[in-house]
Write a protein that holds these residues in place. Structure first.
Motif, PDB file in Angstrom:
ATOM      1  N   LEU A  70       0.839  -1.196   0.000  1.00 57.21           N
ATOM      2  CA  LEU A  70       0.000   0.000   0.000  1.00 57.21           C
ATOM      3  C   LEU A  70       0.876   1.249   0.000  1.00 57.21           C
ATOM      4  CD1 LEU A  70      -2.792  -1.053   2.507  1.00 57.21           C
ATOM      5  CD2 LEU A  70      -2.763  -1.238   0.027  1.00 57.21           C
ATOM      6  N   GLN A  75       4.284  -4.103  -7.020  1.00 63.31           N
ATOM      7  CA  GLN A  75       3.426  -5.283  -7.101  1.00 63.31           C
ATOM      8  C   GLN A  75       4.048  -6.524  -6.466  1.00 63.31           C
ATOM      9  OE1 GLN A  75       0.148  -5.294  -8.185  1.00 63.31           O
ATOM     10  NE2 GLN A  75       0.597  -3.127  -7.969  1.00 63.31           N
ATOM     11  N   PRO A 142      -4.020  -5.094 -10.007  1.00 60.56           N
ATOM     12  CA  PRO A 142      -3.618  -4.296  -8.854  1.00 60.56           C
ATOM     13  C   PRO A 142      -4.726  -4.143  -7.804  1.00 60.56           C
ATOM     14  CG  PRO A 142      -2.953  -3.215 -10.880  1.00 60.56           C
ATOM     15  CD  PRO A 142      -3.819  -4.362 -11.270  1.00 60.56           C
ATOM     16  N   ALA A 143      -5.988  -4.107  -8.240  1.00 62.73           N
ATOM     17  CA  ALA A 143      -7.079  -3.946  -7.272  1.00 62.73           C
ATOM     18  C   ALA A 143      -7.098  -5.140  -6.321  1.00 62.73           C
ATOM     19  CB  ALA A 143      -8.413  -3.814  -7.998  1.00 62.73           C
ATOM     20  N   ARG A 146      -4.427  -4.772  -3.651  1.00 62.95           N
ATOM     21  CA  ARG A 146      -4.730  -3.769  -2.624  1.00 62.95           C
ATOM     22  C   ARG A 146      -5.766  -4.264  -1.642  1.00 62.95           C
ATOM     23  NH1 ARG A 146      -4.829   2.405  -4.117  1.00 62.95           N
ATOM     24  NH2 ARG A 146      -2.726   2.601  -4.878  1.00 62.95           N
ATOM     25  N   ILE A 147      -6.838  -4.869  -2.178  1.00 62.21           N
ATOM     26  CA  ILE A 147      -7.903  -5.326  -1.286  1.00 62.21           C
ATOM     27  C   ILE A 147      -7.387  -6.442  -0.387  1.00 62.21           C
ATOM     28  CG2 ILE A 147     -10.141  -6.487  -1.259  1.00 62.21           C
ATOM     29  CD1 ILE A 147     -10.941  -4.808  -3.662  1.00 62.21           C
ATOM     30  N   VAL A 150      -5.322  -4.891   2.421  1.00 65.84           N
ATOM     31  CA  VAL A 150      -6.105  -4.286   3.503  1.00 65.84           C
ATOM     32  C   VAL A 150      -6.649  -5.385   4.417  1.00 65.84           C
ATOM     33  CG1 VAL A 150      -8.186  -2.972   4.048  1.00 65.84           C
ATOM     34  CG2 VAL A 150      -6.689  -2.194   2.219  1.00 65.84           C
ATOM     35  N   TYR A 151      -7.098  -6.487   3.817  1.00 68.11           N
ATOM     36  CA  TYR A 151      -7.625  -7.589   4.624  1.00 68.11           C
ATOM     37  C   TYR A 151      -6.526  -8.190   5.505  1.00 68.11           C
ATOM     38  CZ  TYR A 151     -10.677 -11.527   5.731  1.00 68.11           C
ATOM     39  OH  TYR A 151     -11.450 -12.445   6.391  1.00 68.11           O
ATOM     40  N   LEU A 153      -4.002  -6.675   6.687  1.00 74.20           N
ATOM     41  CA  LEU A 153      -3.749  -5.739   7.781  1.00 74.20           C
ATOM     42  C   LEU A 153      -4.798  -5.882   8.880  1.00 74.20           C
ATOM     43  CD1 LEU A 153      -2.682  -2.391   6.090  1.00 74.20           C
ATOM     44  CD2 LEU A 153      -1.344  -3.832   7.613  1.00 74.20           C
ATOM     45  N   PHE A 154      -6.049  -6.093   8.461  1.00 65.97           N
ATOM     46  CA  PHE A 154      -7.091  -6.335   9.461  1.00 65.97           C
ATOM     47  C   PHE A 154      -6.752  -7.568  10.298  1.00 65.97           C
ATOM     48  CE2 PHE A 154     -11.116  -3.870   9.325  1.00 65.97           C
ATOM     49  CZ  PHE A 154     -10.679  -2.861   8.494  1.00 65.97           C
TER      50      PHE A 154
ATOM     51  N   MET B 149     -15.163  -4.359  -0.111  1.00 67.10           N
ATOM     52  CA  MET B 149     -14.243  -5.395  -0.622  1.00 67.10           C
ATOM     53  C   MET B 149     -15.010  -6.483  -1.347  1.00 67.10           C
ATOM     54  SD  MET B 149     -11.725  -6.329   2.449  1.00 67.10           S
ATOM     55  CE  MET B 149     -10.431  -5.255   3.011  1.00 67.10           C
ATOM     56  N   LEU B 201      -8.659   2.001  11.644  1.00 66.51           N
ATOM     57  CA  LEU B 201      -8.073   1.175  10.580  1.00 66.51           C
ATOM     58  C   LEU B 201      -8.887   1.277   9.286  1.00 66.51           C
ATOM     59  CD1 LEU B 201      -5.853  -0.846   9.904  1.00 66.51           C
ATOM     60  CD2 LEU B 201      -7.342  -2.668  10.712  1.00 66.51           C
ATOM     61  N   TYR B 208      -7.747   2.601  -0.244  1.00 63.67           N
ATOM     62  CA  TYR B 208      -7.054   1.566  -1.010  1.00 63.67           C
ATOM     63  C   TYR B 208      -8.012   0.513  -1.562  1.00 63.67           C
ATOM     64  CZ  TYR B 208      -2.992   3.684   1.069  1.00 63.67           C
ATOM     65  OH  TYR B 208      -2.055   4.593   1.449  1.00 63.67           O
ATOM     66  N   GLU B 212      -7.420   1.727  -7.602  1.00 65.82           N
ATOM     67  CA  GLU B 212      -6.514   0.671  -8.080  1.00 65.82           C
ATOM     68  C   GLU B 212      -5.111   1.218  -8.176  1.00 65.82           C
ATOM     69  OE1 GLU B 212      -8.058  -0.953 -11.683  1.00 65.82           O
ATOM     70  OE2 GLU B 212     -10.068  -1.070 -10.877  1.00 65.82           O
TER      71      GLU B 212
END
Lengths: 231, 212, 193
Positions: A70, A75, A142-143, A146-147, A150-151, A153-154, B149, B201, B208, B212
């Motif tokens: 992020l 990549q 790339p999407a 990123r998603i 984030v997951y 990190l959660f 998501m 968070l 993000y 993209e």
């Protein structure tokens, strides 16, 4: 060329892992003193706890790589984060299995809700299994990176929160029947434990590098195929 | 200040959409009532009275699930989300707007569910009401992000509950703990901590998820 | 206004753009041409900031408030009316005197009479007109138009011609089209993909 040199690093780590693990197994089975209360079955401790800690390390590494993705947008961090979650899930599942075996040998039951670490790993297993579902449902690109990041990190935030929740739930789910005393380890036991932990971490590292090489090759292969089709 | 007005404009839009389509809120209300009735029969007589409070929490969680699954469907269909992301609005305001709107739906459904629970099962303690209020914030902050998501992928209806439930387990612990233990303050505090941690968070990471 | 060097965008193994250099001066009218799947839409999405290049550098000298984007989709809520959709976007773009501005645009694109109908009931051409209203609402100085004529009937296309001619020189244009002939009188440059 670069793939090969990376792979050579992977082989070195694998050899180191094998050596330290053999040493650790020998120490754990032959050298470490027997636990006064639990007898020989306590020796699974040298397998179970290092595996659990390694799983945490993998999830932490995955989150670190997710943060890097992020942050920098490079990549390659995506594949690294994904591979780390993959390894974490494998070691997490092994934690459930070894923990269950330990519960059986110690208390005669395969599952105990009183065992906080095990319950936490069950929650984490559900959480990270969903990571794969999420990843597979998103189109390559790339999407997705990123998603997924984030997951991931959660995930590392969920670990302490869930741990706290499970401790709090003790008060009303089940009275604590079994307590496994904290690390009242003798120096010899602690040394054995450290060797086993180092071996397991090295093993995870070797598997990680190997898997990463495979996944990179896979991506490279698809790129080349794409280039060929374009002519 | 503009941030707050952006949030209000975005949340108002969701309420307007709901007013037009009338899909989500009626479904949530009917679902939570049907679930409570089903639980009445799932709970054998003589069982622990404390069990019913757990069922209330499961009902709330599943009702929220129903509403949140669809939270980003209007945006993901026809890619309207691109339009919002392109506008000079801070991206996190899109998330706050969605949290506000889903929170409104959830609270509205609970305004029916909690009295119904009191009628069917037992009187509600103030601790439970406070816990529900705190839990709603956590459910919607985490849920709105996960919904964004899940909506990006295929099979979002299947995916969302899988993403949501492991993250919602601590909420369940806080909610049930506040009702059945002697130290409800600890559990309410835990719910507050959960809200704060995940709100920060999600607020920081939402951008993000939608770019993209 | 726009400067790109070695732009690349990949979706997994698939590479849509590779090593593209792009220069668009302020006030220019640049047409992006190419076959289907050549990356016209991808390029516009990169410039709009909806996606980041996977390699290369891209500098766009306009912030989001100055940017008008017309994509494949009209980017409006189907359950809301034309008026409600534009009012929402006017709020998000902080358009001053938005009522007058919205009324003027709806009038000009022939949507005034249907302003209170749900946009979901619109035909393809009407949606495209609404999308144009949305893209022009905040008087952007950089316009990114992806196949702006698609779906428009003869009258709509003429309206758009007039609109483009009027704005040419005041705003910078990057227009993707498979029909460059129509835009050739306006164009100051072309990017073949």
């Amino acid at each position: 060329m670069s793939t090969w040199s990376r792979n050579r690093g992977g082989i070195a780590v694998a050899v180191a892992a094998a050596t330290v693990l053999v040493a650790g197994a020998a120490l754990a089975l032959l050298w470490a003193p027997e636990d006064a209360d639990q007898g020989p079955s306590q020796r699974i401790f040298y397998l179970h706890v290092p595996i659990a800690l390694t799983a945490y390390a993998c999830f932490g590494w995955a989150a670190w790589k997710a943060l890097r993705l992020l942050w920098t947008g490079e990549q390659r961090h995506d594949l690294e984060s994904y591979t780390a979650v993959h390894m974490g899930t494998i070691f997490g599942s092994l934690t459930l299995v070894t923990g269950s075996i330990w519960a059986k040998t110690s208390w005669g039951v395969w599952w105990s809700w009183g065992e906080q670490q095990l319950v936490l790993f069950l929650v984490l297993f559900l959480f990270y299994a969903a990571y794969f579902m999420l990843r597979f449902s998103l189109a390559d690109g790339p999407a997705r990176g990123r998603i997924s990041a984030v997951y991931a990190l959660f995930g590392v935030v969920l670990i302490p929160i869930s741990f706290l929740a499970i401790r709090l739930a003790e008060n009303f789910i089940h009275p604590v029947v079994f307590t496994r005393d904290g690390p009242q380890m003798s120096g010899d036991m602690f040394f054995t434990f450290c060797v086993c932990l180092a071996g397991t971490l090295l093993l995870a590292g070797a598997l990680y590098l190997n898997e990463l090489t495979g996944k990179r090759l896979d991506v490279r292969l698809r790129e080349l195929r794409e280039a060929l089709e374009l002519g | 200040m503009t941030y707050a007005r952006d949030v209000v404009a975005l949340a108002r839009k969701d309420l307007l959409l709901e007013l037009r389509a009338r899909e989500t809120l009626p479904a949530m209300v009917l679902f939570v009532l049907a679930t409570l009735v089903a639980f009445r029969f799932a709970l054998p007589a003589g069982g622990s009275e404390r069990a019913s409070i757990g069922l209330l929490w499961v009902a709330i969680l599943f009702t929220a699930l129903l509403g949140l699954t669809r939270a980003f469907v209007p945006e993901r269909e026809q890619r309207v989300l691109d339009g919002l992301v392109l506008s000079p609005v801070d991206r996190s305001a899109i998330w706050v707007g969605k949290v506000t709107a889903t929170l409104a739906f959830l609270v509205a459904a609970e305004l029916v569910a909690l009295p119904a629970y009191a009628l069917f099962f037992e009187r509600l303690s103030w601790e439970t009401v406070a816990a529900v209020a705190l839990a709603d914030v956590g459910i919607c902050t985490v849920g709105a992000l996960l919904a964004a998501m899940a909506a990006a992928g295929r099979a979002r209806e299947l995916l969302f509950p899988l993403l949501f439930l492991p993250l919602a387990l601590p909420i369940l612990v806080g909610g049930v703990g506040a009702a059945v233990t002697d130290t409800p303050a600890r559990y309410l505090g835990f719910l507050g901590l959960y809200d704060a941690v995940f709100a920060i968070l999600a607020w920081a990471s939402f951008e993000y998820v939608v770019t993209e | 206004m726009i400067r790109g060097r070695g732009l690349e965008r990949r979706f997994g193994a698939k590479r849509v753009l590779r090593g593209l250099d792009l220069d668009v001066a302020r006030g220019a009218f640049v047409v992006v041409t190419g076959a289907n799947g050549s990356g016209k839409t991808t390029l516009l999405r990169l410039v709009a900031g909806l996606a980041a290049p996977t390699a290369g550098e891209l500098a766009v000298d306009a912030d989001r408030a100055e940017l008008g984007y017309l994509g494949h989709e009209p980017l409006v809520y189907r359950e809301l009316t034309a008026l409600e959709n534009l009012a929402l976007y006017a709020r998000l773009y902080r358009v001053p005197e938005s009522r007058e501005r919205i009324g003027m645009l709806l009038e000009r694109f022939g949507l005034w009479d249907v302003r209170n109908e749900r946009s979901g009931t619109y035909s393809r051409g009407m949606l495209q007109r609404l999308a144009l209203c949305r893209a022009l609402l905040h008087d952007p100085t950089l316009l990114l138009l992806d196949e702006p004529f698609s779906g428009l009937d003869a009258e709509g296309a003429e309206l758009l011609d007039r609109e483009l001619l009027e704005r040419r020189g005041h705003a910078t244009f990057l227009v993707a089209t498979h029909d460059p002939v129509r835009l050739s009188p306006l164009a100051t440059g072309a990017v073949p993909l």
